[in-house]
Design a protein around this motif. Structure first.
Motif, PDB file in Angstrom:
ATOM      1  N   HIS A 293       8.320   9.229   1.712  1.00 16.27           N
ATOM      2  CA  HIS A 293       7.585   7.991   1.990  1.00 16.27           C
ATOM      3  C   HIS A 293       6.167   8.152   1.471  1.00 16.27           C
ATOM      4  O   HIS A 293       5.474   9.103   1.831  1.00 16.27           O
ATOM      5  CB  HIS A 293       7.563   7.697   3.500  1.00 16.27           C
ATOM      6  N   TRP A 294       5.718   7.214   0.615  1.00 15.46           N
ATOM      7  CA  TRP A 294       4.399   7.348  -0.006  1.00 15.46           C
ATOM      8  C   TRP A 294       3.432   6.288   0.499  1.00 15.46           C
ATOM      9  O   TRP A 294       3.802   5.133   0.612  1.00 15.46           O
ATOM     10  CB  TRP A 294       4.439   7.144  -1.512  1.00 15.46           C
ATOM     11  N   THR A 308       8.514   2.125   2.702  1.00 13.20           N
ATOM     12  CA  THR A 308       8.350   0.884   3.465  1.00 13.20           C
ATOM     13  C   THR A 308       8.431  -0.312   2.508  1.00 13.20           C
ATOM     14  O   THR A 308       8.840  -1.402   2.884  1.00 13.20           O
ATOM     15  CB  THR A 308       6.984   0.869   4.184  1.00 13.20           C
ATOM     16  N   ASN A 309       8.011  -0.052   1.250  1.00 16.30           N
ATOM     17  CA  ASN A 309       8.157  -0.999   0.146  1.00 16.30           C
ATOM     18  C   ASN A 309       7.283  -2.244   0.215  1.00 16.30           C
ATOM     19  O   ASN A 309       7.674  -3.302  -0.275  1.00 16.30           O
ATOM     20  CB  ASN A 309       9.632  -1.364  -0.047  1.00 16.30           C
ATOM     21  N   TRP A 327       3.332  -8.291  -1.621  1.00 17.88           N
ATOM     22  CA  TRP A 327       4.683  -8.496  -2.152  1.00 17.88           C
ATOM     23  C   TRP A 327       5.594  -7.425  -1.541  1.00 17.88           C
ATOM     24  O   TRP A 327       5.107  -6.468  -0.915  1.00 17.88           O
ATOM     25  CB  TRP A 327       4.729  -8.300  -3.659  1.00 17.88           C
ATOM     26  N   VAL A 328       6.902  -7.541  -1.790  1.00 14.94           N
ATOM     27  CA  VAL A 328       7.829  -6.482  -1.370  1.00 14.94           C
ATOM     28  C   VAL A 328       8.445  -5.843  -2.616  1.00 14.94           C
ATOM     29  O   VAL A 328       8.870  -6.545  -3.541  1.00 14.94           O
ATOM     30  CB  VAL A 328       8.925  -7.041  -0.441  1.00 14.94           C
ATOM     31  N   PHE A 350       4.732  -4.347   7.555  1.00 20.70           N
ATOM     32  CA  PHE A 350       3.457  -4.433   6.835  1.00 20.70           C
ATOM     33  C   PHE A 350       3.220  -5.778   6.165  1.00 20.70           C
ATOM     34  O   PHE A 350       2.391  -5.894   5.279  1.00 20.70           O
ATOM     35  CB  PHE A 350       3.343  -3.293   5.815  1.00 20.70           C
ATOM     36  N   GLY A 351       3.946  -6.834   6.569  1.00 19.90           N
ATOM     37  CA  GLY A 351       3.616  -8.194   6.127  1.00 19.90           C
ATOM     38  C   GLY A 351       2.347  -8.649   6.836  1.00 19.90           C
ATOM     39  O   GLY A 351       1.765  -7.907   7.649  1.00 19.90           O
ATOM     40  N   THR A 352       1.931  -9.879   6.569  1.00 20.65           N
ATOM     41  CA  THR A 352       0.679 -10.395   7.122  1.00 20.65           C
ATOM     42  C   THR A 352       0.577 -10.209   8.631  1.00 20.65           C
ATOM     43  O   THR A 352      -0.470  -9.841   9.156  1.00 20.65           O
ATOM     44  CB  THR A 352       0.539 -11.888   6.745  1.00 20.65           C
TER      45      THR A 352
END
Ligand code: UNU
Ligand code: FES
Ligand code: FE
Length: 446
Positions: A293-294, A308-309, A327-328, A350-352
């Motif tokens: 995971h980065w 998580t993308n 974005w995803v 991690f969306g808004t």
């Protein structure tokens, strides 16, 4: 008075608190950093057909990116050469031309002025249309990710990314198909300096267990043990941190690519099938990274979490405010169900309004606004964690830090930040190419 040449002390690993608040610092950033770096614009999947366009920001400049009729990508400033009005107010679409809303000047998808109302009768056929094209912007694309640059003397996008491109290929090439972004981007405004989220994404593995303690506790899974920095976690060997020539960098938690996804059956299956193919394609070191995971920042203001993308740009709006665009990231060769799963989990985390996103927001805002205090603002911030426990690595390019929880890539980000703030030109920057890593003295660490 702020000394622009001494904002960062690379030996002591400190930064002046003025970097988050001062207007003069910000004005110099816009010229020296945003005016000369490659800035993320969009992904080619949003510009597939001739006439497709998107509008975005490069710092505070409004720009249009198009797929021109000859198939090439074009970018230009979204400001009419007549009286300066914006010529496009849509976020995206498909068009033959852009017609200014004010007096009706018409521009083609490569920014040329092609028609002007009353050109014969009122301009007496004397208007020099050729000299009234929209201002063009350099545009280049890396593995489908499109960037723009205002500076004709800047290196190519590929050279600007440098070793960072080698790392990006891990998932931008992957098993072969690569990745794309799902848009349109979610957008929100956050009252913080643009560097607070950038430094957080480039190198803050440290906050994960603390800021996100509750969220990680609820999510459980492989990262559950990070919650509250529980003693049994192997913090000194969770992964690595990396910084590269132009300030791009990341931290990776080994074997944790899918760990933040609560429902992850399709993603797990995809990883299992794909890792051996990545190993074959790109070699073992990157196959290992593929499964990690980065958290990352591409200098100066484009950050993402692979695994998580989520993929983000922090558009500056003055020293104390940003617009966040998210974005995803999806692997092109994943099943449709897998892609839907990834999008859902990325937006939830991690969306808004994501659970982990809102953990971070408060810190971002406070870290900025507390420094409005004139006395508070004197002094420095510290990024010394892991200093000396980093160097050149046999398998991985750049400077590599010994753990995911360290501040190697913070130091690398601010090292290049200061270099760009002080440099008069890209020639000055190129002159440091052989010596950029000298401020990491323990180069034989590995
Ligand atoms: O908040 C983050 N940057 C993060 C969260 C990084 C890794 C795992 C979870
Ligand atoms: Fe890191 Fe306070 S503990 S900012
Ligand atoms: Fe965070």
């Amino acid at each position: 008075m702020v000394d622009i040449n001494k904002l960062v002390d690379t030996k002591a690993s400190t930064q002046s608190k003025e970097v988050f608040w001062d207007q003069e610092v910000y004005d110099r950033e816009i010229k020296n950093i945003f005016g000369r770096s490659w800035l993320f614009l969009t992904h080619e999947c949003m510009l597939e057909k001739k006439g497709d366009f998107i509008t975005t920001k490069m710092a505070e400049d409004s720009v249009i990116v198009t797929r021109h009729t000859d198939g090439s990508l074009k970018a230009f400033v979204n400001s009419c050469t007549h009286r300066g009005n914006s010529i496009c107010s849509a976020d995206s679409g498909n068009t033959k031309s852009f017609v200014c809303n004010y007096h009706g000047w018409v521009f083609s998808t490569d920014g040329k002025l092609v028609d002007v109302p009353l050109r014969e009768k009122c301009y007496h056929d004397e208007l020099d249309r050729d000299s009234l094209s929209l201002k063009t912007i350099r545009v280049e694309s890396y593995r489908g990710f499109v960037f723009g640059c205002f500076d004709e003397t800047a290196p190519s996008l590929e050279d600007f990314l440098g070793d960072w491109g080698w790392y990006l290929d891990t998932w931008m090439v992957g098993a072969g198909e690569g990745a794309e972004l799902v848009g349109p981007p979610m957008k929100s405004i956050l009252k913080c300096n643009w560097k607070v989220p950038t430094e957080n994404f480039v190198g803050d593995g440290y906050h994960v267990g603390w800021t996100h303690a509750s969220a990680l506790h609820v999510l459980g899974g492989e990262l559950g043990g990070l919650a509250g920095n529980q003693a049994e976690m192997p913090f000194d060997e969770l992964g690595i941190q990396v910084t590269t020539r132009h300030g791009h960098g990341f931290g990776v938690i080994d074997n944790a690519a899918i760990a933040i996804h609560a429902k992850r059956d399709e993603y797990a299956k995809y990883m299992e099938e794909t890792i051996p193919k990545v190993a074959e394609n790109l070699g073992e070191p990157r196959a290992k990274l593929f499964n990690g995971h980065w958290n990352c920042s591409t200098f100066p203001n484009c950050s993402f979490l692979y695994g998580t993308n989520i993929f983000k740009v922090w558009h500056p709006r003055g020293p104390h405010e940003i617009e966040v665009w998210s974005w995803v990231i999806v692997h092109k060769d994943m099943s449709d169900e897998g892609k839907r799963e990834v999008v859902k989990q990325a937006v939830r985390s991690f969306g808004t309004a994501g659970t982990l996103e809102s953990d971070d927001g408060d810190n971002m805002v406070q870290s900025t606004h507390v420094n409005r205090g004139n006395y508070t603002r004197e002094g420095t911030m510290n990024s010394t964690m892991g200093q000396g426990y980093e160097g050149e690595h046999p398998d991985y390019p750049g400077i590599v830090g010994s753990s995911f929880i360290g501040e190697t890539s913070y130091r690398g980000f601010y090292r290049f930040y200061q270099e760009m703030m002080s440099a008069d030109s890209w020639d000055d920057i190129r002159a440091n190419d052989e010596h950029w890593a000298d401020c990491f003295p323990n180069k034989n660490y590995w």
